[in-house]
Design a protein around this motif. Sequence first.
Motif, PDB file in Angstrom:
ATOM      1  N   TYR B  75       0.824  -1.207   0.000  1.00  0.00           N
ATOM      2  CA  TYR B  75       0.000   0.000   0.000  1.00  0.00           C
ATOM      3  C   TYR B  75       0.863   1.264   0.000  1.00  0.00           C
ATOM      4  O   TYR B  75       0.640   2.192  -0.783  1.00  0.00           O
ATOM      5  CB  TYR B  75      -0.938  -0.011   1.215  1.00  0.00           C
ATOM      6  CG  TYR B  75      -1.547   1.328   1.501  1.00  0.00           C
ATOM      7  CD1 TYR B  75      -2.527   1.855   0.657  1.00  0.00           C
ATOM      8  CD2 TYR B  75      -1.124   2.100   2.586  1.00  0.00           C
ATOM      9  CE1 TYR B  75      -3.074   3.100   0.901  1.00  0.00           C
ATOM     10  CE2 TYR B  75      -1.664   3.340   2.831  1.00  0.00           C
ATOM     11  CZ  TYR B  75      -2.645   3.847   1.991  1.00  0.00           C
ATOM     12  OH  TYR B  75      -3.164   5.080   2.214  1.00  0.00           O
ATOM     13  N   THR B  78       2.624   1.947  -3.365  1.00  0.00           N
ATOM     14  CA  THR B  78       1.665   2.360  -4.396  1.00  0.00           C
ATOM     15  C   THR B  78       1.222   3.796  -4.137  1.00  0.00           C
ATOM     16  O   THR B  78       1.212   4.640  -5.037  1.00  0.00           O
ATOM     17  CB  THR B  78       0.431   1.437  -4.398  1.00  0.00           C
ATOM     18  OG1 THR B  78       0.875   0.089  -4.435  1.00  0.00           O
ATOM     19  CG2 THR B  78      -0.448   1.716  -5.586  1.00  0.00           C
ATOM     20  N   ARG B  79       0.860   4.068  -2.888  1.00  0.00           N
ATOM     21  CA  ARG B  79       0.416   5.415  -2.525  1.00  0.00           C
ATOM     22  C   ARG B  79       1.511   6.442  -2.834  1.00  0.00           C
ATOM     23  O   ARG B  79       1.256   7.455  -3.480  1.00  0.00           O
ATOM     24  CB  ARG B  79       0.079   5.455  -1.021  1.00  0.00           C
ATOM     25  CG  ARG B  79      -0.366   6.818  -0.537  1.00  0.00           C
ATOM     26  CD  ARG B  79      -0.175   6.953   0.960  1.00  0.00           C
ATOM     27  NE  ARG B  79       1.246   6.956   1.323  1.00  0.00           N
ATOM     28  CZ  ARG B  79       1.696   6.932   2.578  1.00  0.00           C
ATOM     29  NH1 ARG B  79       0.834   6.855   3.576  1.00  0.00           N
ATOM     30  NH2 ARG B  79       2.998   6.948   2.827  1.00  0.00           N
ATOM     31  N   ASN B  80       2.740   6.170  -2.357  1.00  0.00           N
ATOM     32  CA  ASN B  80       3.828   7.117  -2.586  1.00  0.00           C
ATOM     33  C   ASN B  80       4.053   7.363  -4.074  1.00  0.00           C
ATOM     34  O   ASN B  80       4.188   8.512  -4.515  1.00  0.00           O
ATOM     35  CB  ASN B  80       5.132   6.621  -1.966  1.00  0.00           C
ATOM     36  CG  ASN B  80       5.131   6.755  -0.453  1.00  0.00           C
ATOM     37  OD1 ASN B  80       4.219   7.346   0.114  1.00  0.00           O
ATOM     38  ND2 ASN B  80       6.143   6.204   0.192  1.00  0.00           N
ATOM     39  N   LEU B  83       0.992   9.414  -5.475  1.00  0.00           N
ATOM     40  CA  LEU B  83       0.863  10.768  -4.924  1.00  0.00           C
ATOM     41  C   LEU B  83       1.989  11.683  -5.406  1.00  0.00           C
ATOM     42  O   LEU B  83       1.751  12.812  -5.830  1.00  0.00           O
ATOM     43  CB  LEU B  83       0.858  10.727  -3.403  1.00  0.00           C
ATOM     44  CG  LEU B  83      -0.494  10.460  -2.740  1.00  0.00           C
ATOM     45  CD1 LEU B  83      -0.361  10.565  -1.230  1.00  0.00           C
ATOM     46  CD2 LEU B  83      -1.539  11.447  -3.249  1.00  0.00           C
TER      47      LEU B  83
END
Lengths: 293, 310
Positions: B75, B78-80, B83
């Motif tokens: 997670y 993927t988020r980093n 974003l």
Amino acid sequence: MRRTRIEQVVIHFIFWLIVAFCLVPFLLLITASFTDEDAIIREGYSFFPSEWSLDSYVFIFQKSGEILNSYGISIVVTLLGTIASLVLMTLLAYPLSKKDLPLRNFFSFIVFFTMLFNGGLVPTYLIYSNVFHITNTLLALIVPGLLVSAFYVILLRTFFTVSVPEAVLESANMDGAGEFRIFVQMALPLSLPVLATVGLFQVINYWNDWFNGLIYISDSRLYSIQVLLNTILLNVQYLLDNVDYSSRVDGSSIPTQGVRLAIAVIGALPIVLTYPFFQRFFVKGLTVGAVKG
Amino acid sequence: MTSWLDRTVLKKAKKYKILYLMILPGIVYLLINNYIPMFGIIIAFKEIDFSKGVFGGDWIGFRNFEYLFKTSEAYIITRNTILYNVVFIILNLVFAVALAILLAEVKQRFLKRFYQSAILLPYLISTVIVGYLVFSLLSMETGFMNKSVLPFLGLDPVMWYTEPKYWPVILTIVKLWHSVGYLCIIYFAAIVGIDQEYYEAATLDGAGKFKQIFHITLPSLTPVITIMTLMQIGRIFYADFGLFYQVTLDSGPLLPTTNVLDTYVYRALLKSGDIGMASAAGFYQSVIGFALILISNFVVKKINPDNSLF
């Protein structure tokens, strides 16, 4: 009238701020590399060091074979890589510019598809290291990823299609010249501008590449300057352990903090110094690339 | 007659033979460098066993993926990745367009070229050297921030390379510094290409500078902006490895805010030797990245077929 003058002043003011923002980090790097080691430890890296010194550069050029060696590797890799890549890419692009070539679209698609999908690091690494065994060879710095780029092949193909007049090639064909001779003697000379642009981009790509070195090279004799810089950046101790042959002999210590930055300066130097001369071609290449190839 | 025909066919075959020979080395290279690895992503579904050949291990289904997505890291990376890319795309766009418009207003040719050169220079520097530039500013013991700026402001030194909370801002600034020049030059070239008559007509009609920018310059730039932005959106699942690896000095404490898909795959493959995880993350990146490129191209095609990649 007065309004436009104020506008101009504001615009120039903004640009000088941005120019400063872009260039100041380089200035700090350069002044720091010319700073005395003790002064660095006392005051940190500074734009106005209290004591200037050439020690870092003297060290690089007199005492460290490793740094000069890595510089040599970079030069060799950049030259061989750029030449090999230009040869392979023009050989591939020229036939693809021939409208009558059977399977032309199929081969063009093979080239183009590599821009859309790639297998990523893991299979690429495993194939190069476990099947072709190129780890710790000079080939590892030249071949993976960099040699043929679909983007440049398409750029070259478009140039061959648009700028080399078919009539010229046709007449050469009538005279009985073979395809390869036409390519070498007519198409290539007419394509010098685009060859220069692509060559320039490849010189920069090869000179700046550190990724191949990071994953395929562990033998420090094959470090290019970027790989050496990378190693020193992530591990200061490396400089003390590996690069400093002399101090063990004559007892002098190396100016570690300054030397790190001095190597970075000479690593960036070839590009920064030649930049004013090639800037025009570079800008042209960038903007051509943005238009559909 | 037949002999003449034979000869032209022969000649044609010979002609194409040479052309195919010319293509051969490049195609072989693409097969090795691109196509075998494309099929090699199936390694994510296999047990790694080099005694059976690189891709010869037994099938293990989705086990690598189960391990990967059980960790909280899947997670985070993927988020980093997404974003950071979203922020980079938006800020790069705003600053590049603004700079390009301003650059077009500069009258003196020499200064115009000089500004252009200075903005573009960082783009030519390798990420390793960018790492040094940032280090000379942020080094904990000798950096310009800790030794000069913060003491001058009466603030305590900051342990930059161990404090994850600063890095989203630092990396965004570094990314802008490194790449805004490239986009600026692209947009500037597009502005130069706009027909001057529009501006002359607008001036005659009494339209001010701002009106001209909003009614002539920006609409004319829209196609270029669309394609450049969609190309970046298509690559939103790929991170700038050097930025997240070199510029952060590969510092462990920073990982919560600096670990992205590309650095994760690299570390799993070459640092921790966990090829299963690395290949699963790589497969995930390749496949979703491919889908995103197709989708963004589809969108470009809908908006303006001339701007699509294919």
